[in-house]
Write a protein that holds these residues in place. Sequence first.
Motif, PDB file in Angstrom:
ATOM      1  N   UNK A 407      -4.664 -28.673  63.062  1.00 10.51           N
ATOM      2  CA  UNK A 407      -4.726 -27.886  64.298  1.00 10.51           C
ATOM      3  C   UNK A 407      -3.329 -27.459  64.712  1.00 10.51           C
ATOM      4  N   UNK A 408      -3.203 -26.151  65.080  1.00  9.63           N
ATOM      5  CA  UNK A 408      -1.935 -25.637  65.614  1.00  9.63           C
ATOM      6  C   UNK A 408      -1.995 -25.633  67.137  1.00  9.63           C
ATOM      7  N   UNK A 409      -0.850 -25.843  67.767  1.00 13.68           N
ATOM      8  CA  UNK A 409      -0.795 -25.918  69.227  1.00 13.68           C
ATOM      9  C   UNK A 409       0.276 -24.971  69.774  1.00 13.68           C
ATOM     10  N   UNK A 410       0.032 -24.500  71.005  1.00 18.19           N
ATOM     11  CA  UNK A 410       1.062 -23.734  71.707  1.00 18.19           C
ATOM     12  C   UNK A 410       2.112 -24.686  72.251  1.00 18.19           C
ATOM     13  N   UNK A 411       3.145 -24.125  72.805  1.00 16.96           N
ATOM     14  CA  UNK A 411       4.206 -24.951  73.354  1.00 16.96           C
ATOM     15  C   UNK A 411       3.728 -25.820  74.509  1.00 16.96           C
ATOM     16  N   UNK A 412       2.645 -25.365  75.211  1.00 20.49           N
ATOM     17  CA  UNK A 412       2.121 -26.170  76.320  1.00 20.49           C
ATOM     18  C   UNK A 412       1.123 -27.222  75.854  1.00 20.49           C
ATOM     19  N   UNK A 413       0.930 -27.321  74.517  1.00 16.22           N
ATOM     20  CA  UNK A 413       0.035 -28.355  73.983  1.00 16.22           C
ATOM     21  C   UNK A 413      -1.392 -27.910  73.783  1.00 16.22           C
TER      22      UNK A 413
END
Length: 876
Positions: A407-413
């Motif tokens: 899973x990839x995440x944005x900087x905010x998680x």
Amino acid sequence: MHTSVGTARLDALRSFHVLDTATEPVFDTLTKLAAHIFGVSTSLISFVDDHRQWFKARIGFDREETTLDESFCRFAIEGDEVFVVPDAAKDERFADNPLVTSGAVSFYAGAPLITRDHHRLGTICVIDPQSREPSPYHLEMLRELARITMDLLDARRLGIDLNADKDRVYGLADNSPGGLFEFKRNSEGEQWLSYASRGLIDTLGVSPDVAVKDIEQVFSQLHPEDVEAFATSIDEAYRSVAPWEHQFRVQHPTKGTLSILGASHPVREEAGIVTWQGCLMDVTERVAEQERLEDVRSTLEKQYRELSEYQMLLSQIGRMSRVGGWAVDLATDEVTWTSEVYAIHGVSPEDFTPTVERAVDFCALPERERLRQLVSIAIETGEVLEAEYPLITPSGERKWVRTIGETEYRSDGAPTRLIGSLQDVTEEQELLSRALHHSSHDHMTGLPNRAAFFQRLDELLGERGSDPCLALLFFDLDHFKDINDAFGYEAGDAVIKELGRRLSALVSGGDCAHVSRFGGDEFGVLLTSVPDEQSLQLQARRIKHHLSAEMTIKGVQLHSRVSMGAVLAEGSEVSAASLFSKADVALLHAKQSGRGGLVLYTDELGAADERDHQLRREIVEGIEHAEFEVYYQPIIDLWSGALDGFEALLRWHHPKNGPTSAGLFAHLIDDPMIGAGLSDLVFDQVIETATRWTAEGRPFGQIAINISSVQLRDPSFLDRLGRVVDARLPASSIKLEITEGVLLGRTAEKAAQVLAKINEMGFSIALDDFGTGYASLVHLTQFPIHQLKIDMSFVRRMSTSEKDRTIVQTMCSLAEGLRLTVVAEGVEDETTALMLRSMGCRFAQGWLYAKALSPTQAQEFIAVNENHPKRVKAYP
């Protein structure tokens, strides 16, 4: 007559359109390589037609074809393995073959050319006018050449230009695939190359001629940092006569530093010289590629977050060794597949739009819910998604796939995407399944093997509690070796397979819970509904009867008679190992009781077996501690009263039980280790004593030594007799005594051959305990018997029993008619001696003259008898 040729095989052969075509260098090269590997002058690629054998390629053979009656290859295509004839002149199938009688062929080895449909078209074979035994290494290389030949034939049939591949094929022939070499080393540390191919120029930068003349030119090319490890590897290979494999660097004069992988196998060891054959391969590019991959991996890790979507997808797939890549946009539920993923699912991008649910629907029904849960967990927790599951395509094809996702995440998680790889692992799963099956099953019969049998036995023992409803049968084939000797190993294998089929039928029919082949001719059977010994007897006999039914093998009617041991599992503490040990004891007693029987284990059998084990240990220790001594019982000439000789009788000076006769351990003589040890001991002591008496001028006549059927089957027995000659004793000074059992059974033919050789060596042969066995009178004319020994059971009763007197008289008359001498055993009084003399019995032994004497006592007896022979009066 040649074998019949199947229509399907001929159709397959003709579909290759190779018969009667012109020679092609690519095939000629393979024959040259085969000839080189085997060190012969003749090699052929042959195809077996319906009326002839035709050669596509040949070296060292003038004819383009032969008749099938001349063909060795027609036999080679009957199986899948390499067909070997070490010495055709000694093989009844080929002894009259014109190629053999002319001296052109003695050795033959042919690997069948097998199509993907399992049709055997012909062979690639090697021929030599000298007989030889090829090594497994050579046979494996011939198999490899057969596979290459078939690949080339397939390519030829598909229209591929073989000439375009000739560099690859010639490279194989001369480099295989690098530099071929033959390396020798002796015990003095001297080492040299006896052969080197042109490939040495590419791998080491040294020409073959230079390498063969001066091996130091080869060693000089080694990288200085690798010299010590290289030398150590050769030292270790020479010390253990083991295969050599080593990777090292060389400083090539034109290519710079190269990484070389060397591999070879020892093929000969003689007079301290070990010979290896092998090759050197340039693996520089492979090593460099490994280093490059490591650099790429490090780079990809650093750039992972900076790459574009497409670059990031490819880096993930590369890191996970993907076959196809996929991605799921968690915001839009949009699914992206690469072309490989479409191909795995059996759909096309034009006709199919993937979604998560539609992708899950390809999964076999029982696994779908588990796959959904794994996807949800990966999105919610960030755990790596890893799953293997069966996939079913729209056409119904079943595959196994492995998927890995992250899973990839944005900087905010917040999770943004799930990306991963999908790999078709069907072949891997099938290989694993076959490997698991092979690890737990016998390759010949397909039955569970010993390990699987014990595992199942442990399971059943754990499930049954303490109820005695589980039983184990352990059996083997009687005289199985005779089947192999009489009809060949193929017949023996066919018998084993037929027994396997019958046992499988018992399982499918519900008569057995589990069956197994332990190896050789040993099998095991588990029964789960056995309340008592009576039920066990009934079921075991029914199974035994089923297994012993007549079978037809290679056109011969055979009966597979078995000996069987059985044991009932009683008590809660019994283990699989102890249960099998008891069944083994019962089987041993079944074989000792005459074979073909069924014996149930009892505690008495176990105690007797333990006593025998203890006795074996004590005998071995007794041999080591010189506790055994040969005693000598005199044999007297009844006509003259003079000493005729002695019978050697073994006595055991037991450290606890004192003097012990051989009767205590006679039943253990058939044990190979015990029998061989005691036999050597008796021969050594008798030869030593006879040599000393001869040197001292003591006329001892003959010394009789008892031998068993086991000794007659021992290949070293005749060598043991040769020690008498080596000691400069006349063969006439030793007499060998055999029992009637030697003349009976399937091993009688082998015994007859050995007895004939013993007779030719000049040793006399006596038939011991005559009248107590089951030998036919005709055996007395079929075997080289010189003397009969009448058993003491008749002699001791003859003075009081008219029946026994008649038997003894008949034996004496029979011996006289056959011109055999007679020795009566157990003579204990003058009356018996007089009766024997009147019946024409020439010799006697027994307590009337002396018990068994120590060597010193026997020496004194010789002196007394020489001066005062014990004469007897004629019977009135």
